[in-house]
Structure formats: C-alpha cells, structure tokens
Design an enzyme around this catalytic site. Structure first.
Site, PDB file in Angstrom:
ATOM      1  N   GLU A  84      11.432  -1.904   7.399  1.00 54.70           N
ATOM      2  CA  GLU A  84      12.447  -1.089   8.062  1.00 54.70           C
ATOM      3  C   GLU A  84      13.443  -0.636   6.983  1.00 54.70           C
ATOM      4  OE1 GLU A  84      13.341   0.484  10.774  1.00 54.70           O
ATOM      5  OE2 GLU A  84      15.260   0.848   9.808  1.00 54.70           O
ATOM      6  N   SER A  96      12.142   5.858  15.686  1.00 57.60           N
ATOM      7  CA  SER A  96      11.000   5.291  16.402  1.00 57.60           C
ATOM      8  C   SER A  96      11.482   4.794  17.760  1.00 57.60           C
ATOM      9  CB  SER A  96      10.403   4.138  15.591  1.00 57.60           C
ATOM     10  OG  SER A  96       9.879   4.640  14.382  1.00 57.60           O
ATOM     11  N   CYS A 141       3.789   8.272   1.282  1.00 53.54           N
ATOM     12  CA  CYS A 141       4.392   7.390   2.288  1.00 53.54           C
ATOM     13  C   CYS A 141       4.694   6.050   1.625  1.00 53.54           C
ATOM     14  CB  CYS A 141       3.396   7.224   3.436  1.00 53.54           C
ATOM     15  SG  CYS A 141       3.900   5.988   4.631  1.00 53.54           S
ATOM     16  N   CYS A 153       2.844  -3.397  16.164  1.00 50.81           N
ATOM     17  CA  CYS A 153       2.769  -2.981  14.762  1.00 50.81           C
ATOM     18  C   CYS A 153       2.227  -4.111  13.899  1.00 50.81           C
ATOM     19  CB  CYS A 153       4.165  -2.574  14.300  1.00 50.81           C
ATOM     20  SG  CYS A 153       4.304  -2.342  12.516  1.00 50.81           S
ATOM     21  N   SER A 179      12.298   6.999   8.328  1.00 52.46           N
ATOM     22  CA  SER A 179      11.940   6.569   9.678  1.00 52.46           C
ATOM     23  C   SER A 179      12.590   5.225   9.966  1.00 52.46           C
ATOM     24  CB  SER A 179      10.412   6.448   9.777  1.00 52.46           C
ATOM     25  OG  SER A 179      10.022   5.965  11.042  1.00 52.46           O
ATOM     26  N   CYS A 220       8.159  -5.594  16.047  1.00 54.86           N
ATOM     27  CA  CYS A 220       7.647  -4.724  17.119  1.00 54.86           C
ATOM     28  C   CYS A 220       6.209  -5.172  17.426  1.00 54.86           C
ATOM     29  CB  CYS A 220       7.674  -3.257  16.691  1.00 54.86           C
ATOM     30  SG  CYS A 220       9.312  -2.731  16.112  1.00 54.86           S
ATOM     31  N   GLU A 244       0.832  -1.190   0.000  1.00 51.49           N
ATOM     32  CA  GLU A 244       0.000   0.000   0.000  1.00 51.49           C
ATOM     33  C   GLU A 244       0.872   1.248   0.000  1.00 51.49           C
ATOM     34  OE1 GLU A 244      -4.241   0.208   2.253  1.00 51.49           O
ATOM     35  OE2 GLU A 244      -2.544  -0.505   3.391  1.00 51.49           O
ATOM     36  N   CYS A 278       8.006  -7.024   7.504  1.00 51.53           N
ATOM     37  CA  CYS A 278       9.130  -6.501   8.287  1.00 51.53           C
ATOM     38  C   CYS A 278       9.550  -7.580   9.284  1.00 51.53           C
ATOM     39  CB  CYS A 278       8.711  -5.232   9.032  1.00 51.53           C
ATOM     40  SG  CYS A 278      10.070  -4.469   9.966  1.00 51.53           S
ATOM     41  N   CYS A 329       0.185   6.697   7.915  1.00 58.08           N
ATOM     42  CA  CYS A 329       0.908   5.562   7.376  1.00 58.08           C
ATOM     43  C   CYS A 329       1.613   4.824   8.509  1.00 58.08           C
ATOM     44  CB  CYS A 329       1.861   5.994   6.280  1.00 58.08           C
ATOM     45  SG  CYS A 329       2.958   7.326   6.713  1.00 58.08           S
TER      46      CYS A 329
HETATM   47  N1  SAH Z   1      10.140   0.539  10.300  1.00 58.79           N
HETATM   48  C1  SAH Z   1      10.215   1.945  10.404  1.00 58.79           C
HETATM   49  C2  SAH Z   1       9.308   2.685   9.446  1.00 58.79           C
HETATM   50  C3  SAH Z   1       7.920   2.129   9.250  1.00 58.79           C
HETATM   51  S1  SAH Z   1       6.852   2.188  10.631  1.00 58.79           S
HETATM   52  C4  SAH Z   1       9.965   2.391  11.828  1.00 58.79           C
HETATM   53  O1  SAH Z   1       9.525   1.583  12.627  1.00 58.79           O
HETATM   54  O2  SAH Z   1      10.290   3.520  12.124  1.00 58.79           O
HETATM   55  C5  SAH Z   1       6.368   3.899  10.632  1.00 58.79           C
HETATM   56  C6  SAH Z   1       5.887   4.394  11.992  1.00 58.79           C
HETATM   57  O3  SAH Z   1       4.628   3.811  12.356  1.00 58.79           O
HETATM   58  C7  SAH Z   1       6.872   4.026  13.116  1.00 58.79           C
HETATM   59  O4  SAH Z   1       7.151   5.153  13.927  1.00 58.79           O
HETATM   60  C8  SAH Z   1       6.087   2.991  13.873  1.00 58.79           C
HETATM   61  O5  SAH Z   1       6.512   2.882  15.176  1.00 58.79           O
HETATM   62  C9  SAH Z   1       4.671   3.484  13.730  1.00 58.79           C
HETATM   63  N2  SAH Z   1       3.676   2.480  14.108  1.00 58.79           N
HETATM   64  C10 SAH Z   1       3.766   1.139  13.981  1.00 58.79           C
HETATM   65  N3  SAH Z   1       2.668   0.532  14.475  1.00 58.79           N
HETATM   66  C11 SAH Z   1       1.851   1.512  14.922  1.00 58.79           C
HETATM   67  C12 SAH Z   1       0.561   1.516  15.537  1.00 58.79           C
HETATM   68  N4  SAH Z   1      -0.104   0.388  15.771  1.00 58.79           N
HETATM   69  N5  SAH Z   1       0.027   2.702  15.868  1.00 58.79           N
HETATM   70  C13 SAH Z   1       0.692   3.869  15.619  1.00 58.79           C
HETATM   71  N6  SAH Z   1       1.909   3.927  15.036  1.00 58.79           N
HETATM   72  C14 SAH Z   1       2.493   2.763  14.698  1.00 58.79           C
HETATM   73 FE1  SF4 Z   2       8.940  -2.993  11.367  1.00 56.32          FE
HETATM   74 FE2  SF4 Z   2       8.671  -0.385  11.914  1.00 56.32          FE
HETATM   75 FE3  SF4 Z   2       6.638  -2.103  12.310  1.00 56.32          FE
HETATM   76 FE4  SF4 Z   2       8.772  -2.209  13.909  1.00 56.32          FE
HETATM   77  S1  SF4 Z   2       7.318  -0.501  13.697  1.00 56.32           S
HETATM   78  S2  SF4 Z   2       7.745  -3.959  12.982  1.00 56.32           S
HETATM   79  S3  SF4 Z   2      10.387  -1.723  12.469  1.00 56.32           S
HETATM   80  S4  SF4 Z   2       7.539  -1.572  10.358  1.00 56.32           S
END
Ligand code: SAH
Ligand code: SF4
Length: 343
Positions: free
Chosen positions: A139, A193, A70, A84, A170, A81, A57, A77, A312
């Site tokens: 990532e 992050s 975005c 996420c 990010s 985390c 997407e 990934c 995003c």
């Molecule tokens: N992997 C990278 C970039 C993609 S995630 C990273 O983690 O930075 C982009 C952003 O979305 C990150 O800051 C991530 O922590 C945030 N994110 C992930 N899951 C989320 C959720 N459930 N609610 C709000 N933000 C979230």
């Molecule tokens: Fe991957 Fe970023 Fe999601 Fe963590 S928050 S699982 S690094 S996409």
C-alpha cells in the site's frame, strides 16, 4: 549525468561524492533474477532481488507509444484485503525510496539496452519507460515518505523527468496519505481501490475502511480532485456473488457521479487460498450495464494480462507466501466477509 545508473560513471561529480553515492546505491541495487514474457511480448515480468534477499516482481506493459511499469512499495502488505494475494501473505518490510526508484531505473535501463523487448518490441512501443503505476505489492500510502520521494524523483526534470499525468498512485484509501499526496500539487492520477460502496461490505473487503469509512474517504478524494484538478479513478475488483449486485452498482454509480470519477472494473483474478472468483460473463455484463444506466463512466478491464490496470496488483512470487504480519483490523477479514456478502 542523466540516464547513468552507476555513480562511478557520473564523471561530472567529485570523486568523493561518487564513492559515497556508490555505497548508498549498492545497498539498494537489486539483481534481476528472472524474466518472463506473456501476451506476445506485451507483458514482461521481472523478478528483482535486493541485497538482503527480499524479492519483488515488477511488471512492464508495452503498448503503442506507451511503456508502463508497475512498481511495488512494500514487500507484502499489512492491509489484509481478503481477495488479494499480497494481502494474504501479510507484511514483511517497507521498501526504501531507493529500492522503489530502482525498480523503474532497472526496467528502463533494460528496455533501453534491448535486454527487455529487444528486437521483438511490439510495434510502436517506446524503448523507455513512459508511465509508472504504483499498483504492485503493498500500500503506497502506508509507506508514505518513500512513495512521496519516489513521485518527486519521477517527476523532477533532474530525476526521471516524467509527466505527472503519466504517474498513477493506487491506494486502498488511507486518508492522511491522500491529503499529503494532494499537497505535492502535482496532477498525478489517484486511483482509489473502492471495491464496496457501503461501509458494511467495505469494512470486510477492505478492512482499513473501519479506520477511514466511506464518507471520510469520499471527502478526501473530492478535496484531492479540487486541489489537483485531476479526474480520480475508482478501482473495483469485481467478485462473483460478493460485490456484483445491482445494489452495489447503484451505490457505486452514485459515488462515482458525485466524485466525477472514472470507474475501472477489474474481474477478480483467482488467488490461491481464496474461494471467491470472478463473476460469470452475464453478471459482469449486467453490472456494467447497470453502471451505465445510472450515469457512471466505467470501463471493464481485461484480466488476462494485456491491461495495465489488471496485469499488476496482487503480485506474488510463490516463495513469498506466509510469514508476514497484518494490521489488527485486517485479521480474520476473509472469514467474516462470508457472512456479509450477498448476491
Ligand atoms: N495497495 C494498493 C495498490 C496495490 S493493489 C491498492 O490496493 O490500491 C493494485 C490493485 O490490484 C488494487 O486495485 C487491488 O484492489 C487490485 N487487486 C488486488 N487483488 C486482486 C485480485 N485478486 N484480482 C483483481 N484485482 C486485484
Ligand atoms: Fe494491500 Fe492493495 Fe492487496 Fe489490499 S489490495 S492487501 S491494500 S496490496
């Protein structure tokens, strides 16, 4: 020939080169398979499918004088985390530089042609992409070469010709990647992050912290800022009763002040299969007030779509769930975090 997406139309190039380019381009050319609009035309989600069937997407956010796209760097990934959606689904494959670049090209072309936005373009919104954020799936610094190539192309006057300030990468905190990004010598915005301000909690919320703990990350971020002279952003996904305590706010404020970073607080978007939620309004307010009291520059982001940094991230089309792999450090992160989180 600038702005042309089909090598056959690049009439200023020799025919043989045009044909070779066309073959390469075909391999990464995605098909636009779905398009949804939200927020009265301000947010467009586009589903792109690559020739091997993998789909991702891309989100376009329109504001007065700004059109932010975005983009994703990986299908899935591996970082795991636990809050996420992308992390839950695991890693499927890297995207090539061509596939990453294509996301911008396709959305830009659709915006220019009126296929996206069209006559309903919000007032003052540009008809071309002005900003790119690497906040979609994956990532970016775990697909480093493709990310660096994309950044170079985005910035190159003979490429997409975007100001470095309009590009945000990010990352979850892959220190070697942050150092490589700094070597580009471009004033990109680095968004880190963080989500937890001590190693005990961060080891669980962001499992890669076990390989690159906070002290090491902080040093890399400080060096990044000094090399590029750019203010760094700290992303903080606020999770109810997990990382919304005064104690975390205090520690976060200390780190943000030391790094002279701006904090973006993003209330967690609920994710299927994850029982955590965004905090109550009261706890969210208290967290923001505490950051301010402690002298941190912070902004609360709107999760409901309008906001670039919240719309995003954690992108997930329904069919992408399952089947991916995760880093060994990330396995079981969701289960373990229950035992360390404190209100
Ligand atoms: N992997 C990278 C970039 C993609 S995630 C990273 O983690 O930075 C982009 C952003 O979305 C990150 O800051 C991530 O922590 C945030 N994110 C992930 N899951 C989320 C959720 N459930 N609610 C709000 N933000 C979230
Ligand atoms: Fe991957 Fe970023 Fe999601 Fe963590 S928050 S699982 S690094 S996409």
């Amino acid at each position: 020939m600038r702005g042309v997406d089909d090598p056959h139309q690049m009439t200023d190039l020799p025919t043989s080169l045009r044909e070779r380019l066309a073959a390469r381009f075909a391999a990464s050319r995605p098909e636009l398979v779905a398009h949804t609009v939200a927020d009265e035309g301000h947010t467009h989600k586009v589903l792109l499918r690559y020739p091997d069937g993998e789909a991702i997407e891309v989100v376009l956010m329109l504001y007065p004088r700004r059109a932010t796209v975005c983009i994703s760097t990986q299908a899935g990934c591996a970082m795991g985390c636990p809050f996420c959606a992308t992390g839950q689904a695991g890693f499927r494959r890297q995207l090539t530089a061509g596939e990453v670049v294509r996301q911008v090209v396709v959305v830009d072309a659709a915006l220019r042609s009126g296929e996206l936005g069209g006559t309903d373009l919000p007032a003052g919104a540009p008809d071309h992409v002005t900003n790119v954020v690497f906040m979609g799936m994956g990532e970016p610094l775990a697909n480093l070469e493709a990310t660096l190539a994309t950044v170079r192309w985005l910035h190159d006057p003979d490429g997409f010709n975007l100001s470095a300030r309009g590009i945000t990468v990010s990352t979850v905190g892959l220190v070697p990647g942050i150092r490589r990004l700094a070597e580009l010598g471009l004033p990109l915005t680095l968004a880190v992050s963080l989500h937890a301000a001590d190693d005990r909690l961060r080891d669980h919320l962001v499992p890669i912290n076990r390989s690159h703990p906070l002290a090491e990350l902080e040093e890399a971020v400080r060096d990044y800022r000094e090399t590029t002279n750019r203010r760094v952003t700290i992303e903080w996904c606020l999770i109810g009763e997990v990382n919304d305590s005064h104690e975390q706010a205090d520690r976060l404020a200390t780190i943000a002040r030391r790094l002279r970073a701006h904090v973006n607080v993003i209330p967690m978007n609920p994710t299927p299969g994850v029982q955590w939620k965004e905090p109550s309004r009261g706890r969210t307010r208290a967290f923001m007030d505490r950051l301010e009291e402690r002298g941190a520059a912070a902004t609360l982001r709107d999760t409901r779509g309008r906001d670039a940094d919240a719309a995003c991230g954690q992108l997930l089309a329904s069919y992408t769930l399952g089947g991916g792999s995760r880093l060994p450090v990330a396995v079981g992160a969701a289960e373990r975090v229950e035992t360390v989180a404190s209100p």
